[in-house]
Design an enzyme around this catalytic site. Structure first.
Site, PDB file in Angstrom:
ATOM      1  N   TYR A  99       7.170  12.892  14.547  1.00  0.00           N
ATOM      2  CA  TYR A  99       7.808  11.850  13.733  1.00  0.00           C
ATOM      3  C   TYR A  99       9.308  11.724  13.992  1.00  0.00           C
ATOM      4  O   TYR A  99       9.917  10.721  13.605  1.00  0.00           O
ATOM      5  CB  TYR A  99       7.556  12.094  12.240  1.00  0.00           C
ATOM      6  CG  TYR A  99       6.224  11.549  11.775  1.00  0.00           C
ATOM      7  CD1 TYR A  99       6.108  10.231  11.334  1.00  0.00           C
ATOM      8  CD2 TYR A  99       5.082  12.326  11.790  1.00  0.00           C
ATOM      9  CE1 TYR A  99       4.888   9.719  10.920  1.00  0.00           C
ATOM     10  CE2 TYR A  99       3.852  11.825  11.376  1.00  0.00           C
ATOM     11  CZ  TYR A  99       3.770  10.515  10.936  1.00  0.00           C
ATOM     12  OH  TYR A  99       2.567  10.010  10.531  1.00  0.00           O
ATOM     13  N   ASP A 123      -0.804  17.022   7.511  1.00  0.00           N
ATOM     14  CA  ASP A 123      -1.654  17.447   8.633  1.00  0.00           C
ATOM     15  C   ASP A 123      -0.998  17.246   9.997  1.00  0.00           C
ATOM     16  O   ASP A 123      -1.588  17.569  11.017  1.00  0.00           O
ATOM     17  CB  ASP A 123      -2.998  16.726   8.592  1.00  0.00           C
ATOM     18  CG  ASP A 123      -2.857  15.236   8.877  1.00  0.00           C
ATOM     19  OD1 ASP A 123      -1.720  14.743   9.012  1.00  0.00           O
ATOM     20  OD2 ASP A 123      -3.895  14.567   8.975  1.00  0.00           O
TER      21      ASP A 123
HETATM   22  P1  NAD Z   1      -6.752   4.034   1.716  1.00  0.00           P
HETATM   23  O1  NAD Z   1      -6.001   2.840   1.233  1.00  0.00           O
HETATM   24  O2  NAD Z   1      -7.982   3.857   2.504  1.00  0.00           O
HETATM   25  O3  NAD Z   1      -7.138   4.929   0.446  1.00  0.00           O
HETATM   26  C1  NAD Z   1      -6.330   5.137  -0.632  1.00  0.00           C
HETATM   27  C2  NAD Z   1      -7.108   4.915  -1.927  1.00  0.00           C
HETATM   28  O4  NAD Z   1      -6.223   5.189  -3.013  1.00  0.00           O
HETATM   29  C3  NAD Z   1      -7.618   3.489  -2.136  1.00  0.00           C
HETATM   30  O5  NAD Z   1      -9.005   3.491  -2.361  1.00  0.00           O
HETATM   31  C4  NAD Z   1      -6.857   2.988  -3.359  1.00  0.00           C
HETATM   32  O6  NAD Z   1      -7.602   2.139  -4.180  1.00  0.00           O
HETATM   33  C5  NAD Z   1      -6.528   4.293  -4.056  1.00  0.00           C
HETATM   34  N1  NAD Z   1      -5.409   4.196  -4.985  1.00  0.00           N
HETATM   35  C6  NAD Z   1      -4.249   3.534  -4.820  1.00  0.00           C
HETATM   36  N2  NAD Z   1      -3.451   3.711  -5.884  1.00  0.00           N
HETATM   37  C7  NAD Z   1      -4.118   4.522  -6.746  1.00  0.00           C
HETATM   38  C8  NAD Z   1      -3.808   5.067  -8.009  1.00  0.00           C
HETATM   39  N3  NAD Z   1      -2.633   4.821  -8.597  1.00  0.00           N
HETATM   40  N4  NAD Z   1      -4.732   5.830  -8.612  1.00  0.00           N
HETATM   41  C9  NAD Z   1      -5.908   6.090  -8.026  1.00  0.00           C
HETATM   42  N5  NAD Z   1      -6.262   5.619  -6.808  1.00  0.00           N
HETATM   43  C10 NAD Z   1      -5.369   4.838  -6.180  1.00  0.00           C
HETATM   44  O7  NAD Z   1      -5.697   4.919   2.511  1.00  0.00           O
HETATM   45  P2  NAD Z   1      -5.888   6.043   3.646  1.00  0.00           P
HETATM   46  O8  NAD Z   1      -5.365   5.532   4.923  1.00  0.00           O
HETATM   47  O9  NAD Z   1      -7.257   6.574   3.613  1.00  0.00           O
HETATM   48  O10 NAD Z   1      -4.844   7.150   3.174  1.00  0.00           O
HETATM   49  C11 NAD Z   1      -4.871   7.763   1.927  1.00  0.00           C
HETATM   50  C12 NAD Z   1      -3.622   8.567   1.719  1.00  0.00           C
HETATM   51  O11 NAD Z   1      -3.619   9.750   2.484  1.00  0.00           O
HETATM   52  C13 NAD Z   1      -2.325   7.841   2.097  1.00  0.00           C
HETATM   53  O12 NAD Z   1      -1.320   8.176   1.171  1.00  0.00           O
HETATM   54  C14 NAD Z   1      -1.992   8.408   3.433  1.00  0.00           C
HETATM   55  O13 NAD Z   1      -0.641   8.232   3.744  1.00  0.00           O
HETATM   56  C15 NAD Z   1      -2.377   9.836   3.175  1.00  0.00           C
HETATM   57  N6  NAD Z   1      -2.533  10.706   4.335  1.00  0.00           N
HETATM   58  C16 NAD Z   1      -1.766  11.809   4.360  1.00  0.00           C
HETATM   59  C17 NAD Z   1      -1.856  12.697   5.381  1.00  0.00           C
HETATM   60  C18 NAD Z   1      -0.915  13.868   5.401  1.00  0.00           C
HETATM   61  O14 NAD Z   1      -0.763  14.501   6.380  1.00  0.00           O
HETATM   62  N7  NAD Z   1      -0.201  14.164   4.318  1.00  0.00           N
HETATM   63  C19 NAD Z   1      -2.790  12.485   6.393  1.00  0.00           C
HETATM   64  C20 NAD Z   1      -3.582  11.363   6.352  1.00  0.00           C
HETATM   65  C21 NAD Z   1      -3.452  10.467   5.294  1.00  0.00           C
HETATM   66  C1  G6P Z   2      -0.578  11.772  10.296  1.00  0.00           C
HETATM   67  C2  G6P Z   2       0.416  12.108   9.231  1.00  0.00           C
HETATM   68  C3  G6P Z   2       0.045  11.418   7.952  1.00  0.00           C
HETATM   69  C4  G6P Z   2      -0.087   9.935   8.164  1.00  0.00           C
HETATM   70  C5  G6P Z   2      -1.072   9.654   9.249  1.00  0.00           C
HETATM   71  C6  G6P Z   2      -1.064   8.179   9.589  1.00  0.00           C
HETATM   72  O1  G6P Z   2      -1.808  12.349  10.012  1.00  0.00           O
HETATM   73  O2  G6P Z   2       0.543  13.478   8.991  1.00  0.00           O
HETATM   74  O3  G6P Z   2       0.993  11.718   6.985  1.00  0.00           O
HETATM   75  O4  G6P Z   2      -0.510   9.295   6.980  1.00  0.00           O
HETATM   76  O5  G6P Z   2      -0.742  10.368  10.396  1.00  0.00           O
HETATM   77  O6  G6P Z   2      -2.140   7.884  10.357  1.00  0.00           O
HETATM   78  P1  G6P Z   2      -2.673   6.400  10.523  1.00  0.00           P
HETATM   79  O7  G6P Z   2      -3.835   6.594  11.421  1.00  0.00           O
HETATM   80  O8  G6P Z   2      -3.057   5.933   9.143  1.00  0.00           O
HETATM   81  O9  G6P Z   2      -1.565   5.614  11.114  1.00  0.00           O
HETATM   82 MN    MN Z   3       1.791  13.734   7.098  1.00  0.00          MN
END
Ligand code: NAD
Ligand code: G6P
Ligand code: MN
Length: 440
Positions: free
Chosen positions: A263, A170
């Site tokens: 980034y 995102d």
């Molecule tokens: P969070 O820790 O609140 O949530 C992650 C959840 O995953 C937890 O509830 C945890 O118990 C669960 N989990 C961990 N290992 C697992 C497994 N093997 N099987 C099933 N469930 C499992 O984290 P968050 O800050 O809400 O972020 C979630 C994910 O989304 C992270 O990987 C973060 O980096 C990603 N993210 C990506 C983007 C992007 O642009 N690609 C944007 C925002 C967040």
């Molecule tokens: C952006 C990126 C994600 C990353 C997030 C971290 O959305 O695209 O890949 O996980 O920022 O945000 P945070 O608020 O968890 O530092």
């Molecule tokens: Mn990202």
């Protein structure tokens, strides 16, 4: 209109409630018959799920809802897996950020040694989700935004080459929303862009409105002065993110012809990042103190009162890109979106086996990447180094190789020497025993 069944993997994520509100807002274009939550932490997931259950009962009682830690229940009869897991959760993110800082190296969720450590944890978790999907719903698609997306995408390319998995981020969406605001447009959907790079490591080369007018000059002028901070404040952002959006000004100066992903600051200004970090209080602490605390207390309040008005949860509007992606597959919309896909010649003078982030046309058969052509030496050099880091991490995971992981950390542009890399690696191994394969 067909109605879809979705499982959210990482049901206990801080992003889950915002995504549920977003899905409810988009039911007209993406109708749902069932939503399931899956997580391997029952307690964490339950806090989020109970509140979401109340919201769903109030707003869309026809949608079947359940939450589970049982893969069979979760992955049976689903059309889409929306995956956002964080293997090791925030306490491990905190270690990823703080350990490198102890050695004078920046500590970041997805960049440098911290991102590498997170990658070594995520690969197995995401592969397991792919396996569940293939076993219980072989026709489903996984929309993955679990991080570190670059490493996870390379791992699935290597180990699950035929899996129906789409990796998306995102960050470009957030930056494009700011660009649209700077250019005086209502939405980033009024822009058409060309972009190339790796995940969290890319550049825009063309930004036009839908009539084909060049928007780069006006955006460039603004970024040269203010980075990606628009003149009129949009939604509130935390100071650390605001700093990152502002620093884009200096990142941009390295190549004024293009517009950079935020980034890149971690690779181009690592000394600045270290100077501006508090080794005792990093982004993981901020997130635990703010987003995690707020979301979980709102959910508890909603559950205690039995009504959604009892807690404040924000709709994650940016996350509507997930619906864009799901509808592109479901209804063959042929939408143009940035995805992380095998290069295969799209960037002509770059490794065909690299996972690159580029515009693709997305339809029911998946993504058709567009050709981004030849890239300049500056970007090519940086990308070659970074893609080698990502590939070495995946090889280290597959072969359980200490040497390859040491090479990967050493090669990261954020790390000054092999000596420092080794010291960081040895500390990371200590705390990741429960998550990483045992390295030989
Ligand atoms: P969070 O820790 O609140 O949530 C992650 C959840 O995953 C937890 O509830 C945890 O118990 C669960 N989990 C961990 N290992 C697992 C497994 N093997 N099987 C099933 N469930 C499992 O984290 P968050 O800050 O809400 O972020 C979630 C994910 O989304 C992270 O990987 C973060 O980096 C990603 N993210 C990506 C983007 C992007 O642009 N690609 C944007 C925002 C967040
Ligand atoms: C952006 C990126 C994600 C990353 C997030 C971290 O959305 O695209 O890949 O996980 O920022 O945000 P945070 O608020 O968890 O530092
Ligand atoms: Mn990202």
């Amino acid at each position: 209109m067909k109605k879809f069944s979705v499982v959210i993997a990482g049901g206990g994520s801080t992003f889950t409630p915002g995504i549920i509100l977003m899905l409810l807002e988009n039911l007209k274009r993406f109708p749902l018959r069932a939503i399931k939550f899956y997580d391997n932490d029952a307690e964490r997931q339950e806090t989020i799920a109970k509140a979401c259950e109340i919201i769903l009962t109030e707003k869309a009682p026809d949608i079947e809802f359940c939450y589970t830690t049982d893969p069979k229940t979760a992955f049976t009869d689903v059309d889409f897996v929306m995956a956002h897991i964080r293997v090791g959760k925030y306490p491990m993110r905190e270690k990823d950020e703080k350990i490198p800082l102890r050695h004078g190296v920046l500590g970041q969720e997805t960049c440098g040694p911290g991102g590498i450590a997170y990658g070594m944890r995520s690969i197995g978790g995401v592969l397991e989700l792919v396996e569940y999907m293939e076993k219980y719903s072989p026709n489903a698609w996984m929309l993955n935004y679990s991080n570190p997306a670059a490493i996870v995408a390379e791992a699935t390319r290597r180990l699950k080459p035929n899996a129906k998995i789409l990796n998306i981020c995102d960050m470009p969406i957030g930056i494009e929303s700011r660009m649209a605001q700077i250019a005086g447009l209502k939405s980033r959907k009024e822009m058409r862009v060309r972009y190339y790079g790796l995940n969290h490591f890319g550049w825009w080369t063309q930004i036009e409105d839908l009539q084909g007018n060049d928007l780069l000059p006006v955006i460039r002028k603004h970024v040269a002065e203010h980075g990606y901070i628009p003149k009129v404040a949009g939604e509130p952002v935390e100071a650390s993110w605001n700093d990152t959006f502002g620093k884009a000004k200096d990142v941009w100066a390295l190549d004024p012809d293009t517009m950079p992903n935020t980034y890149l600051k971690y690779y181009l200004f690592p000394d600045y990042v270290v100077e501006h970090s508090d080794p005792n209080h990093t982004r993981a602490n901020e997130v635990m103190e703010h987003r995690e605390k707020n979301v979980f207390s709102a959910c508890r309040a909603i559950t205690a009162a039995g009504k959604s008005s009892a807690g404040h949860l924000e709709i994650d509007e940016h996350a509507s890109y997930i619906v864009d992606l799901a509808t592109a597959i479901a209804f063959n919309t042929q939408e143009r979106m940035l995805l992380i896909v095998p290069n295969n010649g799209s960037i002509i003078n770059f490794d065909p086996d690299a996972m690159v982030e580029i515009p693709c046309i997305v339809g029911s058969h998946g993504p058709e990447p567009l050709v981004m052509g030849k890239i300049p030496l500056f970007q090519k050099g940086m990308m070659s180094q970074q893609v080698a880091v990502e590939k070495l991490v995946v090889e280290a995971w597959i072969e359980k190789s200490y040497l390859k992981l040491w090479q990967a950390i050493t090669m990261s542009k954020t790390v000054p020497s092999a000596t420092v890399a080794k010291a960081i690696l040895d500390d990371l191994i200590e705390v990741n025993k429960d998550y990483w394969p045992e390295l030989k």
